[in-house]
Design a protein around this motif. Structure first.
Motif, mmCIF file in Angstrom:
data_model
loop_
_atom_site.group_PDB
_atom_site.id
_atom_site.type_symbol
_atom_site.label_atom_id
_atom_site.label_comp_id
_atom_site.label_asym_id
_atom_site.label_seq_id
_atom_site.Cartn_x
_atom_site.Cartn_y
_atom_site.Cartn_z
ATOM 1 N N ALA A 273 -8.177 -2.255 0.841
ATOM 2 C CA ALA A 273 -8.068 -3.611 0.295
ATOM 3 C C ALA A 273 -8.964 -4.581 1.068
ATOM 4 C CB ALA A 273 -6.613 -4.072 0.355
ATOM 5 N N VAL A 274 -9.027 -4.450 2.400
ATOM 6 C CA VAL A 274 -9.849 -5.356 3.220
ATOM 7 C C VAL A 274 -11.327 -5.197 2.866
ATOM 8 C CG1 VAL A 274 -10.646 -5.828 5.573
ATOM 9 C CG2 VAL A 274 -8.219 -5.482 5.121
ATOM 10 N N PHE A 275 -11.774 -3.937 2.670
ATOM 11 C CA PHE A 275 -13.197 -3.692 2.431
ATOM 12 C C PHE A 275 -13.520 -3.457 0.951
ATOM 13 C CE2 PHE A 275 -12.553 -2.588 6.875
ATOM 14 C CZ PHE A 275 -13.636 -3.211 7.482
ATOM 15 N N ALA A 276 -12.570 -3.729 0.069
ATOM 16 C CA ALA A 276 -12.780 -3.496 -1.377
ATOM 17 C C ALA A 276 -13.317 -2.091 -1.610
ATOM 18 C CB ALA A 276 -13.730 -4.548 -1.959
ATOM 19 N N TRP A 277 -12.780 -1.139 -0.883
ATOM 20 C CA TRP A 277 -13.210 0.253 -0.986
ATOM 21 C C TRP A 277 -12.588 0.867 -2.245
ATOM 22 C CZ3 TRP A 277 -16.875 2.638 1.749
ATOM 23 C CH2 TRP A 277 -16.963 4.025 1.691
ATOM 24 N N PRO A 278 -13.390 1.423 -3.133
ATOM 25 C CA PRO A 278 -12.856 1.880 -4.437
ATOM 26 C C PRO A 278 -12.154 3.233 -4.344
ATOM 27 C CG PRO A 278 -15.208 2.285 -4.336
ATOM 28 C CD PRO A 278 -14.857 1.589 -3.039
ATOM 29 N N GLY A 279 -11.080 3.311 -3.593
ATOM 30 C CA GLY A 279 -10.346 4.558 -3.430
ATOM 31 C C GLY A 279 -8.982 4.503 -4.072
ATOM 32 N N LEU A 280 -8.134 5.475 -3.706
ATOM 33 C CA LEU A 280 -6.786 5.540 -4.283
ATOM 34 C C LEU A 280 -5.929 4.351 -3.851
ATOM 35 C CD1 LEU A 280 -5.631 9.273 -4.074
ATOM 36 C CD2 LEU A 280 -6.150 7.920 -6.098
ATOM 37 N N GLY A 281 -6.168 3.848 -2.634
ATOM 38 C CA GLY A 281 -5.357 2.732 -2.138
ATOM 39 C C GLY A 281 -5.477 1.503 -3.016
ATOM 40 N N THR A 282 -6.709 1.111 -3.330
ATOM 41 C CA THR A 282 -6.892 -0.055 -4.196
ATOM 42 C C THR A 282 -6.388 0.234 -5.604
ATOM 43 O OG1 THR A 282 -9.153 0.699 -4.577
ATOM 44 C CG2 THR A 282 -8.854 -1.032 -2.943
ATOM 45 N N LEU A 283 -6.513 1.490 -6.029
ATOM 46 C CA LEU A 283 -6.007 1.846 -7.364
ATOM 47 C C LEU A 283 -4.485 1.714 -7.419
ATOM 48 C CD1 LEU A 283 -6.759 2.874 -10.168
ATOM 49 C CD2 LEU A 283 -6.488 5.209 -9.318
ATOM 50 N N VAL A 284 -3.798 2.134 -6.329
ATOM 51 C CA VAL A 284 -2.336 1.998 -6.286
ATOM 52 C C VAL A 284 -1.937 0.520 -6.348
ATOM 53 C CG1 VAL A 284 -0.311 2.296 -4.814
ATOM 54 C CG2 VAL A 284 -1.939 4.162 -5.077
ATOM 55 N N ILE A 285 -2.631 -0.316 -5.563
ATOM 56 C CA ILE A 285 -2.300 -1.744 -5.555
ATOM 57 C C ILE A 285 -2.512 -2.355 -6.938
ATOM 58 C CG2 ILE A 285 -3.003 -3.984 -4.642
ATOM 59 C CD1 ILE A 285 -3.582 -2.653 -2.012
ATOM 60 N N ASN A 286 -3.654 -2.057 -7.554
ATOM 61 C CA ASN A 286 -3.919 -2.609 -8.885
ATOM 62 C C ASN A 286 -2.916 -2.101 -9.911
ATOM 63 O OD1 ASN A 286 -6.164 -3.928 -7.848
ATOM 64 N ND2 ASN A 286 -7.575 -2.266 -8.369
ATOM 65 N N SER A 287 -2.522 -0.825 -9.776
ATOM 66 C CA SER A 287 -1.554 -0.261 -10.721
ATOM 67 C C SER A 287 -0.187 -0.913 -10.566
ATOM 68 C CB SER A 287 -1.434 1.253 -10.504
ATOM 69 O OG SER A 287 -2.679 1.877 -10.593
ATOM 70 N N ILE A 288 0.210 -1.162 -9.317
ATOM 71 C CA ILE A 288 1.509 -1.807 -9.090
ATOM 72 C C ILE A 288 1.481 -3.234 -9.635
ATOM 73 C CG2 ILE A 288 3.047 -2.691 -7.295
ATOM 74 C CD1 ILE A 288 2.312 -0.232 -5.624
ATOM 75 N N ASN A 289 0.386 -3.959 -9.394
ATOM 76 C CA ASN A 289 0.286 -5.319 -9.916
ATOM 77 C C ASN A 289 0.361 -5.346 -11.445
ATOM 78 O OD1 ASN A 289 0.056 -6.482 -7.381
ATOM 79 N ND2 ASN A 289 -2.171 -6.313 -7.343
ATOM 80 N N ALA A 290 -0.230 -4.316 -12.069
ATOM 81 C CA ALA A 290 -0.219 -4.254 -13.534
ATOM 82 C C ALA A 290 1.007 -3.521 -14.069
ATOM 83 C CB ALA A 290 -1.483 -3.553 -14.017
ATOM 84 N N ARG A 291 1.846 -2.998 -13.139
ATOM 85 C CA ARG A 291 3.029 -2.220 -13.512
ATOM 86 C C ARG A 291 2.629 -1.068 -14.426
ATOM 87 N NH1 ARG A 291 7.459 -6.598 -15.185
ATOM 88 N NH2 ARG A 291 8.745 -4.735 -15.337
ATOM 89 N N ASP A 292 1.523 -0.428 -14.064
ATOM 90 C CA ASP A 292 1.004 0.691 -14.843
ATOM 91 C C ASP A 292 1.632 1.972 -14.296
ATOM 92 O OD1 ASP A 292 -0.421 2.530 -16.234
ATOM 93 O OD2 ASP A 292 -2.395 1.725 -15.758
#
Length: 328
Positions: A273-292
Motif C-alpha cells: 500500500a505504501v509503495f502502490a505495489w501491484p501485488g496481492l496485498g493491494t488487491l486484498v485491500i481494494n477487494s475489501i473496500n469494494a466488498r468483492d
C-alpha cells in the motif's frame, strides 16, 4: 521414517490445512454483514431483478450445494467470477501473485545477505563494538514499524535525493531477465530500481529477527565440545565457524526463514500500500473496500496455500542442511 514418507505425511496434512482455509473463508462470506446482490444490482433494481441476480450467483441454492460447487471449481482452477471487477477471480489473483512473490523473495534475499553475516560477526566478537552495533541494528529493526520506515525511505531517498522511484512497479522480474538475455540490461536495472525500497522496508524486521537468531545460535554452538575439539586439532577458525558451527545454527534459522517467507506473502499488505505495489496485498485491500467477496476468497486461499507449500519446502530442506535430522 524415511524422508519421502515424512514429506508425503506433511503433504497430506497440508491438504487438510488448505481445505480448512477454504471452508472457513467460504463460511465467512455468509456470516459477515452485507448482501452481495446489493453490490451488483442498481439502486432502483426491482425485486425480480434482484432475484435474477441471486440466481445467477447461485445464492438461491442451499449452502451445502454452493460449498461443494465452489470446492469442485477450485479443483479445476475456477475461483469464481468477480462481478465488481468484471473478470475471473483466478485471472485477477494469478496476475497479481508474481509481484507479491517477487517482493517477498527480494525481502528474504535482503534479510539473508545482511542478517547471517551480522549474526556471525556479533557472536564471534561478543562484547566488542561490532557486537553492540549489530545488537542496536537488530533492536531498531524489530521495533521500527514497516509503514513508517517505508514512508521515511520515500521521503528521504526518493523525494529528497531522487535516488529511487516513489512507487509502482515498472517491470516484472521475468520480463527483465528476458530483456537481459536479449542483451538489454536496462530492464533488470529498472526492476532493481523499483523493488529496492519496498524490499528493504519489508525485509528490515525479518533481517533483525534472523540476526538475533543467528547470534544466539552461534553462541550456543561455539561453546560446545565439538567446536573445542576442532580447534584443538588445529582446524582453521574460519572452517570451524562457517562449516561446523554455522551449519548447525542454520536449522532454526531455516525454520524462521520459511515461516517468515509465508508471512511475507500474506503480510506485505502495508508495504504494497505504501509503495502502490501491484501485488496481492493491494488487491486484498481494494477487494475489501469494494466488498468483492469472490476476489477476497481467492486471495486468501492463494495466500494460505502458499504458506503451506513454503513450510513443506522448509521441511524438505532440513535433511539437506543437517543429514543427522531424524523424521518422526
Amino acid at each position: 521414517m524415511s524422508r519421502a514418507r515424512f514429506l508425503l505425511k506433511r503433504g497430506l496434512q497440508g491438504i487438510f490445512v488448505v481445505w480448512g482455509v477454504v471452508t472457513v473463508v467460504f463460511l465467512l462470506r455468509f456470516i459477515t454483514p452485507g448482501d452481495p446482490v446489493a453490490l451488483i444490482a442498481p439502486l432502483d433494481a426491482s425485486p425480480e431483478l434482484r432475484q435474477q441476480i441471486a440466481a445467477n450467483l447461485g445464492l438461491d441454492r442451499p449452502l451445502y450445494v454452493q460449498y461443494f460447487d465452489y470446492v469442485g471449481g477450485l479443483f479445476v482452477g475456477d475461483m469464481g467470477y468477480s462481478y465488481v471487477a468484471g473478470t475471473s477471480v483466478s485471472n485477477r489473483v494469478f496476475a497479481r501473485l508474481p509481484a507479491t512473490i517477487e517482493l517477498a523473495a527480494a525481502a528474504t534475499v535482503v534479510a539473508i545477505v545482511l542478517s547471517i553475516p551480522l549474526g556471525v560477526i556479533s557472536a564471534t566478537r561478543r562484547g566488542e563494538p561490532a557486537d553492540y552495533a549489530a545488537t542496536v541494528f537488530s533492536l531498531g529493526g524489530i521495533s521500527t514499524p514497516n509503514f513508517w520506515l517505508g514512508i521515511m525511505l520515500v521521503l528521504v531517498l526518493s523525494v529528497q535525493f531522487g535516488l529511487f522511484p516513489t512507487s509502482r512497479r515498472a517491470i516484472g522480474f521475468v520480463p527483465a531477465l528476458e530483456l537481459l538475455a536479449a542483451g538489454n540490461p536496462l530492464g533488470l536495472l529498472a526492476w532493481l530500481e523499483y523493488i529496492t525500497l519496498p524490499a528493504i522496508t519489508l525485509g528490515t524486521y525479518f533481517t533483525a529477527l534472523v540476526t538475533r537468531l543467528t547470534r544466539s545460535g552461534m553462541l550456543d554452538e561455539l561453546g560446545k565440545t565439538y567446536v573445542r575439539a576442532a580447534r584443538a586439532k588445529g582446524l582453521p577458525e574460519t572452517l570451524v565457524r562457517y562449516k561446523h558451527a554455522l551449519r548447525n545454527t542454520l536449522i532454526p534459522v531455516i525454520t524462521v526463514l520459511g515461516l517468515q517467507f509465508g508471512t511475507l506473502i500474506g503480510g506485505a499488505v502495508i508495504t504494497e500500500a505504501v509503495f502502490a505495489w501491484p501485488g496481492l496485498g493491494t488487491l486484498v485491500i481494494n477487494s475489501i473496500n469494494a466488498r468483492d467477496w469472490p476476489l477476497i476468497q481467492g486471495c486468501l486461499i492463494v495466500i494460505g496455500t502458499s504458506f503451506v507449500l513454503v513450510n513443506i519446502v522448509v521441511d524438505a530442506l532440513y535433511a539437506y542442511v543437517n543429514p543427522q535430522v531424524v523424521y518422526d
